[in-house]
Structures are given as C-alpha cells and as structure tokens.
Design an enzyme around this catalytic site. Structure first.
Site, PDB file in Angstrom:
ATOM      1  N   SER A 127       1.073  -1.168  -0.135  1.00 32.19           N
ATOM      2  CA  SER A 127      -0.103   0.130  -0.382  1.00 32.19           C
ATOM      3  C   SER A 127       0.947   1.281   0.400  1.00 32.19           C
ATOM      4  CB  SER A 127      -0.399   0.312   0.967  1.00 32.19           C
ATOM      5  OG  SER A 127      -0.727   1.387   1.048  1.00 32.19           O
ATOM      6  N   HIS A 169      -1.147  -1.410  -3.905  1.00 36.04           N
ATOM      7  CA  HIS A 169      -2.199  -0.479  -3.429  1.00 36.04           C
ATOM      8  C   HIS A 169      -2.510   0.923  -3.205  1.00 36.04           C
ATOM      9  CE1 HIS A 169      -5.673  -1.880  -0.714  1.00 36.04           C
ATOM     10  NE2 HIS A 169      -5.967  -1.818  -0.274  1.00 36.04           N
ATOM     11  N   ASP A 216      -4.444   3.177  -1.723  1.00 34.24           N
ATOM     12  CA  ASP A 216      -5.988   3.515  -1.147  1.00 34.24           C
ATOM     13  C   ASP A 216      -6.312   5.102  -1.746  1.00 34.24           C
ATOM     14  OD1 ASP A 216      -6.293   1.449   1.298  1.00 34.24           O
ATOM     15  OD2 ASP A 216      -4.106   1.911   1.494  1.00 34.24           O
ATOM     16  N   MET A 250      -9.611   7.872  -0.009  1.00 30.80           N
ATOM     17  CA  MET A 250     -10.579   8.194   0.823  1.00 30.80           C
ATOM     18  C   MET A 250     -10.740   9.169   1.197  1.00 30.80           C
ATOM     19  SD  MET A 250      -8.264   7.113   3.737  1.00 30.80           S
ATOM     20  CE  MET A 250      -6.873   5.441   4.176  1.00 30.80           C
ATOM     21  N   HIS A 269      -7.934   0.794  -3.867  1.00 31.09           N
ATOM     22  CA  HIS A 269      -9.370   0.289  -3.127  1.00 31.09           C
ATOM     23  C   HIS A 269      -9.437   2.007  -2.909  1.00 31.09           C
ATOM     24  CE1 HIS A 269      -9.828  -0.864   2.021  1.00 31.09           C
ATOM     25  NE2 HIS A 269     -10.511  -0.502   1.067  1.00 31.09           N
ATOM     26  N   MET A 309     -12.411   3.553  -0.983  1.00 33.72           N
ATOM     27  CA  MET A 309     -13.011   4.121   0.666  1.00 33.72           C
ATOM     28  C   MET A 309     -13.685   5.489   0.527  1.00 33.72           C
ATOM     29  SD  MET A 309     -10.076   2.557   2.862  1.00 33.72           S
ATOM     30  CE  MET A 309      -8.519   3.366   1.466  1.00 33.72           C
ATOM     31  N   MET A 341     -11.418  -6.496   5.535  1.00 40.24           N
ATOM     32  CA  MET A 341     -10.942  -5.478   5.978  1.00 40.24           C
ATOM     33  C   MET A 341     -10.527  -6.432   7.439  1.00 40.24           C
ATOM     34  SD  MET A 341      -9.735  -3.162   4.370  1.00 40.24           S
ATOM     35  CE  MET A 341      -8.980  -2.091   5.364  1.00 40.24           C
ATOM     36  N   GLY A 391      -9.371   3.613   7.339  1.00 38.84           N
ATOM     37  CA  GLY A 391      -9.258   4.826   7.312  1.00 38.84           C
ATOM     38  C   GLY A 391      -8.049   4.981   7.373  1.00 38.84           C
ATOM     39  N   PHE A 392      -6.983   4.454   8.096  1.00 38.82           N
ATOM     40  CA  PHE A 392      -5.277   4.973   7.965  1.00 38.82           C
ATOM     41  C   PHE A 392      -4.425   3.493   8.015  1.00 38.82           C
ATOM     42  CE2 PHE A 392      -8.169   8.036  10.285  1.00 38.82           C
ATOM     43  CZ  PHE A 392      -7.860   8.929  10.080  1.00 38.82           C
ATOM     44  N   GLY A 393      -3.548   4.051   8.153  1.00 38.39           N
ATOM     45  CA  GLY A 393      -2.060   2.661   8.117  1.00 38.39           C
ATOM     46  C   GLY A 393      -1.333   2.813   9.716  1.00 38.39           C
ATOM     47  N   GLY A 394      -0.804   1.432   9.868  1.00 40.48           N
ATOM     48  CA  GLY A 394       0.051   1.279  10.491  1.00 40.48           C
ATOM     49  C   GLY A 394      -0.753   0.728  11.684  1.00 40.48           C
ATOM     50  N   ASP A 442      -6.441  -6.519   4.488  1.00 37.18           N
ATOM     51  CA  ASP A 442      -5.593  -5.770   4.277  1.00 37.18           C
ATOM     52  C   ASP A 442      -6.347  -5.013   5.439  1.00 37.18           C
ATOM     53  OD1 ASP A 442      -5.261  -2.925   3.557  1.00 37.18           O
ATOM     54  OD2 ASP A 442      -7.230  -2.248   2.234  1.00 37.18           O
ATOM     55  N   GLY A 443      -5.244  -4.621   6.559  1.00 37.59           N
ATOM     56  CA  GLY A 443      -4.529  -3.933   7.784  1.00 37.59           C
ATOM     57  C   GLY A 443      -3.881  -4.757   8.754  1.00 37.59           C
ATOM     58  N   GLY A 444      -2.699  -4.075   9.055  1.00 36.83           N
ATOM     59  CA  GLY A 444      -2.148  -4.980  10.802  1.00 36.83           C
ATOM     60  C   GLY A 444      -1.386  -6.011   9.869  1.00 36.83           C
ATOM     61  N   GLY A 449       1.192  -2.219   4.345  1.00 34.73           N
ATOM     62  CA  GLY A 449       1.922  -0.060   4.038  1.00 34.73           C
ATOM     63  C   GLY A 449       2.805  -0.505   5.085  1.00 34.73           C
ATOM     64  N   SER A 450       2.050  -0.222   5.999  1.00 31.36           N
ATOM     65  CA  SER A 450       3.578   0.310   7.194  1.00 31.36           C
ATOM     66  C   SER A 450       5.252  -1.335   7.067  1.00 31.36           C
ATOM     67  CB  SER A 450       3.030   0.503   8.249  1.00 31.36           C
ATOM     68  OG  SER A 450       1.914  -0.425   9.011  1.00 31.36           O
TER      69      SER A 450
END
Ligand code: DX5
Ligand code: ZN
Length: 213
Positions: A9, A34, A36, A38, A67, A69, A139, A144-147, A174-176, A196-197
């Site tokens: 991402s 990816h 994002d 938003m 993606h 959102m 998800m 809404g946010f990375g990390g 996607d996420g964490g 991402g992170s």
C-alpha cells in the site's frame, strides 16, 4: 514460487516521491500496487483521487489495485478506469442496493472487480455476490489509516467466504499485515495480502515482500 499476490500500500509511501517509490516496489517484487482512495466521508481521512492515480501510472508496469473507501462509488468508476486502475475494489457498505450495478459497471471496462467489507459487516451479507466478482477484500482494521493493529476476529471471515466462493476467487486482506499476521490469513485461505507500514518501515523491502509470500 508462491501464488500469493502481495499488494504493497502506497499509503505508507513518500507522497512527494510516489513515482520513485512505485519503481522501488516494482524492483523489489511487488505483484500489485495498492492505492488507498479516501474521501473524508466514508472514512475519517482524505488521501488521493483519480488524478494522482493517472500521474503515477507511467512509473511502473505493476497492476494498480485501487481500493475505494468513498461514498457513492458509482459516480467515480469511469474516472479511475481512465486513470489506469487495473483492479477496482469498492465497499459494500457504501454501495448497498447498487452493489450489483457497480460490479457490472467495473467489469464492463475489462478490469478486475473487488468487493470489500469493513470489520462490522458479516460475510453472509455478500455471499450472493461472490460469483460476480474477481476478489473480496476483508478489512482486518477499521479503514481510514495505516499502521493500525490487526483485528484477529475479522480473519475468521476468510474461511466463510472461501467455502462459499468459486475456486478462482481472490481473497485479499488489508490492515495490520506483517509476516506473522500474513501467516494466519494464508492458513485461513487468503491469497492476496495488502501491507503498508510493514513494507515501508522495513530495512529491506525485497525481504519484507518475500516474507509475506
Ligand atoms: C487502511 C488501508 C490500508 C492501509 C494498510 O484503511 O485500506 O490499505 O494502507 O496499512 P497497514 O499495512 O500499515 O495496516
Ligand atoms: Zn487499502
């Protein structure tokens, strides 16, 4: 070689150097990239839109996995197709009764279509769409946010989707996502991972991408 599709991402990239970061992802083995999008309404954050997708498109040959959102995704499909999206994923929660129409619209442009659900949405609500889409995006954080930290409970939706889906459906999370949470998701049946992170904070991007496979 593993058949896991890794989609880094660019939410965690350097927004002042997106072209450079795309090239770096491509050189280090990204399968997709990816993006994002938003809108500050569907999620409490604003990122980028179709003009940025168009601007970064020439910087790599890697498919752009967009993606959305955003609210009213039906109004923006053509913009993202023209900008060069290769996969467009939108949210079931934003589409409601228009879900089937939006799926058909995206498909009519000969690109891949994904349907995503937020943590609070039960997978049962989208089972009827599984035969119509190329991918489902589960998800594993509140979008809404990375990390953010991986929500383990959300991963239990993966087998429910797998059991009700055609064999070739791509199930993306996607996420964490990191090497540990990726393992959980793959064991449950996911075959595409967004991160991402984890990728951008690593000291060795190639190794980080490989570690997810
Ligand atoms: C979150 C986005 C994700 C985000 C993931 O709303 O959809 O794609 O970039 O970031 P990490 O991998 O840091 O959780
Ligand atoms: Zn995303």
């Amino acid at each position: 070689m593993s058949n896991i599709i890794v989609s880094p991402s660019i939410l965690s990239a350097d927004f002042a150097n997106l072209g450079r970061d795309l090239k770096e992802l491509q050189n280090n083995g990204a399968d997709w990239i990816h993006v994002d999008v938003m809108d500050g309404h569907f999620v409490p954050n604003i990122t980028i839109g179709a003009p940025v997708v168009k601007a970064i498109k020439p910087y790599s040959n890697v498919p752009l996995d967009v993606h959305l959102m955003i609210e009213n995704p039906q109004n923006y499909i053509e913009d993202f197709v023209k900008a060069g999206a290769d996969i467009i994923t939108f949210h079931y929660e934003a589409a409601g009764d228009l879900t089937e129409d939006i799926i058909n619209n995206i498909k009519s442009h000969d690109i891949l279509v994904g349907l995503s659900i937020k943590p609070a949405t039960p997978p049962q609500e989208i089972l009827k769409y599984l035969i119509m889409v190329d991918m489902v995006l589960v998800m594993t954080v509140e979008p809404g946010f990375g990390g953010q930290s991986f929500m383990r409970d959300c991963a239990d939706k993966i087998p429910v989707i797998r059991q009700n889906a055609p064999e070739n459906l791509i199930v993306q999370v996607d996420g964490g996502i990191n090497d540990q949470t990726a393992k959980i998701c793959k064991e449950l049946g996911a075959n595409s991972l967004v991160a991402g992170s984890y990728i951008f904070k690593s000291t060795d991007m190639e190794e980080a991408i490989l570690s997810l496979k």
